[in-house]
Scaffold this motif. Structure first.
Motif, short mmCIF file in Angstrom:
data_model
loop_
_atom_site.label_atom_id
_atom_site.label_comp_id
_atom_site.label_asym_id
_atom_site.label_seq_id
_atom_site.Cartn_x
_atom_site.Cartn_y
_atom_site.Cartn_z
N ASP A 1 1.06 6.98 0.27
CA ASP A 1 1.56 6.30 1.45
C ASP A 1 0.48 6.34 2.55
O ASP A 1 -0.56 6.96 2.37
N PRO A 2 0.69 5.65 3.68
CA PRO A 2 -0.35 5.62 4.73
C PRO A 2 -0.74 6.99 5.24
O PRO A 2 -1.82 7.18 5.78
N SER B 1 7.10 -2.29 3.66
CA SER B 1 6.70 -3.28 4.65
C SER B 1 5.19 -3.48 4.68
O SER B 1 4.70 -4.60 4.88
N LEU B 2 4.41 -2.39 4.49
CA LEU B 2 2.96 -2.53 4.45
C LEU B 2 2.53 -3.36 3.25
O LEU B 2 1.65 -4.21 3.35
N ASP B 3 3.17 -3.11 2.09
CA ASP B 3 2.85 -3.89 0.90
C ASP B 3 3.12 -5.38 1.12
O ASP B 3 2.34 -6.24 0.69
N LEU C 1 0.37 -6.80 3.15
CA LEU C 1 -0.82 -6.93 2.33
C LEU C 1 -0.74 -8.18 1.44
O LEU C 1 -1.69 -8.95 1.34
N LEU D 1 -4.48 -4.79 9.53
CA LEU D 1 -3.36 -3.86 9.40
C LEU D 1 -3.72 -2.43 9.78
O LEU D 1 -2.86 -1.54 9.73
N VAL E 1 -5.87 -0.32 8.27
CA VAL E 1 -6.10 0.59 7.14
C VAL E 1 -7.46 0.27 6.55
O VAL E 1 -8.08 -0.74 6.88
N ARG F 1 -3.40 -0.16 -2.80
CA ARG F 1 -2.05 -0.69 -2.66
C ARG F 1 -1.83 -1.90 -3.57
O ARG F 1 -0.80 -2.01 -4.26
#
Length: 337
Positions: A258-259, A272-274, A277, A294, A296, A304
């Protein structure tokens, strides 16, 4: 600025590397001056300079009858020569390994049982054989990991790091209970950062190591020995165990970071991040551009997206885009936005 210099791969000792670096950075000098600079005896300095001269890394000159001065040769000439020599030697060795491997595999069809199945006894021998097989991998390592390390503890396994660094693909299936051990969890995080593929299952059928789909190592129960293993090269047995690995792999759930760099086990769909992306990927942005938008890193983006490909069974990013649309992970509106 301190430079990280490592010339051991082309045959220099630590002392040769250190003093050649000194000559390049600080300039040459007489033997007495260098002995003072390096805090070494005159005889020690003389031996070092002669060894560097034999490698073509230093030269000697005398000016107006003064004492000889030693100075470095240009690194792009002298070191490149050593690199070329080492590359040639490695190429010859690689050809020899390939020839011996071909002879070995050709003879497997009429080999003795001892050549096809090797029994390894004792923790030290098992550990050494396990690490040797990982280091010998050229393309892929597949493994089952259970919650009971016997011969090779996670913190001791540096062979995996070296193999990943050479570009060897790692696919690992881990028992979920293994993550209770911090050493295993830490090794899994390191492996994921290095782009290994990891899946989890409730239990694995056995410990297993498969290198290049040609050699298998599995545990063996032998009375009177704390640890024992069998190394298998018989093609039919190897293929059967590879098939077992693939079946368990297909049933596993991808493990991702995870982040916050924590292990996420058992995702049923993208977070939500996926989704963000995927949307940026489908809009044609590069990994680095997605990462900047984003907040990252580009490696996180790659990791990811690889996890999403693993989760959806996609063989390419194009297929991932199609799967994301079919599964409802993204819509045309989210992509257009």
């Amino acid at each position: 600025m301190t430079l990280e210099i490592d010339l051991s791969a082309i045959g220099l000792t630590a002392a040769q590397e250190l003093e050649y670096h000194s000559l390049v950075v600080d300039g040459g000098g007489t033997e007495d001056a260098l002995a003072t600079r390096w805090d070494r005896s005159a005889d020690d300095v003389r031996r070092l300079l002669v060894s560097l001269r034999d490698l073509g890394l230093v030269e000697q000159a005398t000016f107006d009858g003064e004492r000889p001065v030693w100075f470095p040769t240009a690194p792009d000439v002298s070191l490149q020569g050593l690199l070329n020599s080492r590359r040639h030697a490695l190429a010859v060795a690689e050809t020899s390994v390939a020839q011996l491997t071909e002879i070995f595999r050709r003879d497997l069809n009429h080999a003795d049982v001892g050549d096809l199945v090797e029994v390894v006894l004792g923790p030290e021998a098992v550990r050494a054989r396990f690490l040797q097989l990982e280091l010998s991998a050229r393309e892929e390592v597949c493994a089952f990991v259970d919650a009971r390390p016997v011969a090779v503890n996670p913190e001791e396994n540096r062979a995996e790091v070296q193999a990943l660094g050479r570009g060897v693909t790692f696919r690992v299936v881990i028992e979920r209970a293994s993550f209770d051990d911090e050493a295993t969890a830490a090794e899994t995080r390191d492996a994921l950062r290095a782009n290994a593929l990891v899946r989890s299952v409730a239990t694995v059928p056995t410990k297993l190591l498969v290198t290049d789909r040609a050699v298998v190592m599995a545990p063996l129960s032998v009375r009177g020995h704390d640890a024992a293993a069998v190394v298998i090269r018989a093609p039919s047995l190897v293929q059967s165990l590879v098939t077992l690995f693939e079946a368990v792999w297909d049933s596993g759930i991808p493990v991702v970071l995870d982040p916050e760099d924590g292990l996420v086990d058992g995702p049923t769909g993208p977070d939500s991040l996926d989704i963000a992306l995927l949307s940026h990927m489908l809009n044609g942005l590069t990994d680095d551009a997605i990462g900047k938008r984003l907040g990252v890193s580009g490696r996180t983006v790659q990791r990811r997206l690889r996890g999403l490909m693993d989760l959806s069974g996609s063989a390419s990013r194009m297929q991932l885009g199609w799967e994301a649309s079919e599964r409802g992970w993204v819509t045309r509106r989210s992509v257009d936005s």
